[in-house]
Design a protein around this motif. Sequence first.
Motif, PDB file in Angstrom:
ATOM      1  N   PRO A 190       6.030  53.142  32.757  1.00 22.57           N
ATOM      2  CA  PRO A 190       7.299  52.433  33.014  1.00 22.57           C
ATOM      3  C   PRO A 190       8.441  52.998  32.167  1.00 22.57           C
ATOM      4  N   ASP A 191       8.121  53.371  30.923  1.00 24.70           N
ATOM      5  CA  ASP A 191       9.172  53.921  30.052  1.00 24.70           C
ATOM      6  C   ASP A 191       9.711  55.243  30.584  1.00 24.70           C
ATOM      7  N   GLU A 192       8.775  56.095  31.046  1.00 23.37           N
ATOM      8  CA  GLU A 192       9.226  57.400  31.565  1.00 23.37           C
ATOM      9  C   GLU A 192      10.033  57.212  32.846  1.00 23.37           C
ATOM     10  N   TYR A 193       9.595  56.268  33.697  1.00 23.26           N
ATOM     11  CA  TYR A 193      10.342  56.042  34.945  1.00 23.26           C
ATOM     12  C   TYR A 193      11.757  55.541  34.619  1.00 23.26           C
ATOM     13  N   GLU A 194      11.832  54.641  33.650  1.00 30.14           N
ATOM     14  CA  GLU A 194      13.144  54.106  33.258  1.00 30.14           C
ATOM     15  C   GLU A 194      14.042  55.231  32.728  1.00 30.14           C
ATOM     16  N   GLU A 195      13.449  56.092  31.950  1.00 25.87           N
ATOM     17  CA  GLU A 195      14.211  57.208  31.387  1.00 25.87           C
ATOM     18  C   GLU A 195      14.679  58.161  32.491  1.00 25.87           C
ATOM     19  N   LEU A 196      13.771  58.447  33.437  1.00 29.90           N
ATOM     20  CA  LEU A 196      14.143  59.337  34.558  1.00 29.90           C
ATOM     21  C   LEU A 196      15.292  58.725  35.363  1.00 29.90           C
ATOM     22  N   CYS A 197      15.193  57.413  35.594  1.00 29.69           N
ATOM     23  CA  CYS A 197      16.249  56.737  36.358  1.00 29.69           C
ATOM     24  C   CYS A 197      17.574  56.806  35.592  1.00 29.69           C
ATOM     25  N   HIS A 198      17.474  56.683  34.280  1.00 29.94           N
ATOM     26  CA  HIS A 198      18.696  56.727  33.479  1.00 29.94           C
ATOM     27  C   HIS A 198      19.335  58.125  33.552  1.00 29.94           C
ATOM     28  N   ILE A 199      18.499  59.144  33.442  1.00 28.10           N
ATOM     29  CA  ILE A 199      19.023  60.524  33.517  1.00 28.10           C
ATOM     30  C   ILE A 199      19.693  60.766  34.871  1.00 28.10           C
ATOM     31  N   HIS A 200      19.085  60.188  35.925  1.00 28.29           N
ATOM     32  CA  HIS A 200      19.615  60.410  37.274  1.00 28.29           C
ATOM     33  C   HIS A 200      20.325  59.153  37.775  1.00 28.29           C
ATOM     34  N   LYS A 201      21.130  58.558  36.905  1.00 22.67           N
ATOM     35  CA  LYS A 201      21.706  57.255  37.259  1.00 22.67           C
ATOM     36  C   LYS A 201      22.728  57.309  38.393  1.00 22.67           C
ATOM     37  N   MET A 202      23.151  58.500  38.745  1.00 29.33           N
ATOM     38  CA  MET A 202      24.045  58.614  39.903  1.00 29.33           C
ATOM     39  C   MET A 202      23.355  58.135  41.197  1.00 29.33           C
ATOM     40  N   GLU A 203      22.017  58.030  41.172  1.00 34.80           N
ATOM     41  CA  GLU A 203      21.275  57.556  42.341  1.00 34.80           C
ATOM     42  C   GLU A 203      21.243  56.028  42.444  1.00 34.80           C
ATOM     43  N   THR A 204      21.857  55.363  41.474  1.00 36.09           N
ATOM     44  CA  THR A 204      21.818  53.892  41.448  1.00 36.09           C
ATOM     45  C   THR A 204      22.623  53.305  42.609  1.00 36.09           C
ATOM     46  N   PRO A 205      22.003  52.404  43.362  1.00 40.09           N
ATOM     47  CA  PRO A 205      22.782  51.737  44.408  1.00 40.09           C
ATOM     48  C   PRO A 205      23.658  50.629  43.834  1.00 40.09           C
ATOM     49  N   MET A 206      24.639  50.212  44.590  1.00 40.23           N
ATOM     50  CA  MET A 206      25.457  49.055  44.194  1.00 40.23           C
ATOM     51  C   MET A 206      24.603  47.795  44.268  1.00 40.23           C
ATOM     52  N   ASN A 207      25.055  46.735  43.580  1.00 40.27           N
ATOM     53  CA  ASN A 207      24.483  45.413  43.825  1.00 40.27           C
ATOM     54  C   ASN A 207      25.473  44.643  44.721  1.00 40.27           C
ATOM     55  N   TRP A 208      25.131  43.388  45.054  1.00 39.82           N
ATOM     56  CA  TRP A 208      26.004  42.666  45.989  1.00 39.82           C
ATOM     57  C   TRP A 208      27.379  42.370  45.376  1.00 39.82           C
ATOM     58  N   THR A 209      27.418  42.142  44.066  1.00 36.80           N
ATOM     59  CA  THR A 209      28.719  41.906  43.417  1.00 36.80           C
ATOM     60  C   THR A 209      29.606  43.139  43.607  1.00 36.80           C
ATOM     61  N   ASP A 210      28.997  44.326  43.460  1.00 35.10           N
ATOM     62  CA  ASP A 210      29.745  45.578  43.657  1.00 35.10           C
ATOM     63  C   ASP A 210      30.249  45.689  45.104  1.00 35.10           C
ATOM     64  N   VAL A 211      29.354  45.384  46.045  1.00 35.62           N
ATOM     65  CA  VAL A 211      29.719  45.536  47.467  1.00 35.62           C
ATOM     66  C   VAL A 211      30.849  44.576  47.827  1.00 35.62           C
ATOM     67  N   ILE A 212      30.748  43.348  47.313  1.00 37.83           N
ATOM     68  CA  ILE A 212      31.796  42.354  47.597  1.00 37.83           C
ATOM     69  C   ILE A 212      33.132  42.824  46.989  1.00 37.83           C
ATOM     70  N   LYS A 213      33.049  43.369  45.785  1.00 42.19           N
ATOM     71  CA  LYS A 213      34.260  43.885  45.119  1.00 42.19           C
ATOM     72  C   LYS A 213      34.870  45.034  45.935  1.00 42.19           C
ATOM     73  N   LEU A 214      34.017  45.920  46.386  1.00 43.05           N
ATOM     74  CA  LEU A 214      34.478  47.052  47.188  1.00 43.05           C
ATOM     75  C   LEU A 214      35.190  46.567  48.449  1.00 43.05           C
ATOM     76  N   HIS A 215      34.612  45.552  49.042  1.00 43.71           N
ATOM     77  CA  HIS A 215      35.160  45.028  50.292  1.00 43.71           C
ATOM     78  C   HIS A 215      36.460  44.249  50.071  1.00 43.71           C
ATOM     79  N   THR A 216      36.536  43.501  48.974  1.00 44.44           N
ATOM     80  CA  THR A 216      37.709  42.631  48.787  1.00 44.44           C
ATOM     81  C   THR A 216      38.861  43.325  48.049  1.00 44.44           C
ATOM     82  N   GLU A 217      38.538  44.249  47.164  1.00 41.03           N
ATOM     83  CA  GLU A 217      39.608  44.848  46.344  1.00 41.03           C
ATOM     84  C   GLU A 217      40.071  46.221  46.843  1.00 41.03           C
ATOM     85  N   TYR A 218      39.370  46.739  47.827  1.00 45.92           N
ATOM     86  CA  TYR A 218      39.735  48.067  48.344  1.00 45.92           C
ATOM     87  C   TYR A 218      39.824  47.993  49.867  1.00 45.92           C
ATOM     88  N   ASP A 219      40.454  48.993  50.470  1.00 42.24           N
ATOM     89  CA  ASP A 219      40.560  49.020  51.934  1.00 42.24           C
ATOM     90  C   ASP A 219      39.255  49.606  52.487  1.00 42.24           C
TER      91      ASP A 219
END
Length: 340
Positions: A190-219
């Motif tokens: 689990p530690d190595e997976y967490e570290e790999l995810c951190h190194i490649h954090k650009m692969e992180t998806p948005m959460n719903w708060t992010d999606v709602i923000k994107l929808h309401t604050e941007y066109d």
Amino acid sequence: MRKSRLKHNLVKFGLTGLLRFLNKNPRVIFYHGVDFAESINSLHINPDIFEQQMIFLLKHYEIISIHEYENRFRTNRFTGREIVVTFDDGYKNNLTLAAPILKSLNIPFTVFVSTNHIGSGDYFPTAIARIIIRYSNLSFLKIDCLKYSVTLKDSKQREKVCEAILRVLKCCNIQLVNEICNQLIANVSPDEYEELCHIHKMETPMNWTDVIKLHTEYDCTIGSHCKDHFICNIYQTEEDIREQLQGSKQIIEEKLHTSCDFLAYPNGIYRKGDITNYALTTAAEVGYKLAFTTVQDRLKSNTNAMLMPRCAARFEMDDFITKLVLKPNFFKKKKASKYL
Ligand SMILES: [Zn+2]
């Protein structure tokens, strides 16, 4: 003359302007992510280049929203200069890096999200395979559900293993894809997976708060990219296809309190079987107004609204400019409709 030299010269001698005039056709272009770090899978464009591309589009094309595109498609009112900017998957950097650039330039855009990844934060199956096979400390990989085990050696051999697993992932039903991902992750601590995810954090998806923000604050219009980045091909049951198309639409509508009218099929190459006939009839049945492929055909008046063409944006500037003027295929123009 090498292709890259030809492209460079087309731009240098101003011929792209002429080609742009001759090869008019509305274009929906797609990106994935925008990030400063080098991408593990060429999915994330550098923000500075992305901004340059948007400025270029503003100067030479008419950037419209997906709703306006749908309206012009329905009423047959295209000029052939239209561009729609879209993103697939729903990466967090769409909100943190792409959206501010687009807002500063007043550009409407669409993000097609895979809703289960938005809910869970799980990386996409292809990203999991890439980061574990290419970058983990593993010397031996075991995937029981595929009865597969292999010794991992140098980067070249790892790449071959990675490509093989990526091919398998495209030919599995959703249950097997999830099992493969779980077993890939179980190979590392689990530690190595967490570290790999951190190194490649650009692969992180948005959460719903992010999606709602994107929808309401941007066109920004939010569309569906299925629930699980699900490929609507023959390896899936009709029941699963319906659930992926309908379920993702429903949750977007519940979360955003607006109708979700647009779909982008994951891996949407119709000719390669990524989209079954059942999928495209079901997409229409559950209420999508337009569904997009990843095929860069010409848009015609009789194009199936559930098989709309899209064009992947190139990252390098000369490539980006020349691809737009040469695609959709310039030489098929005579067969095209009054859409120019
Ligand atoms: Zn995708």
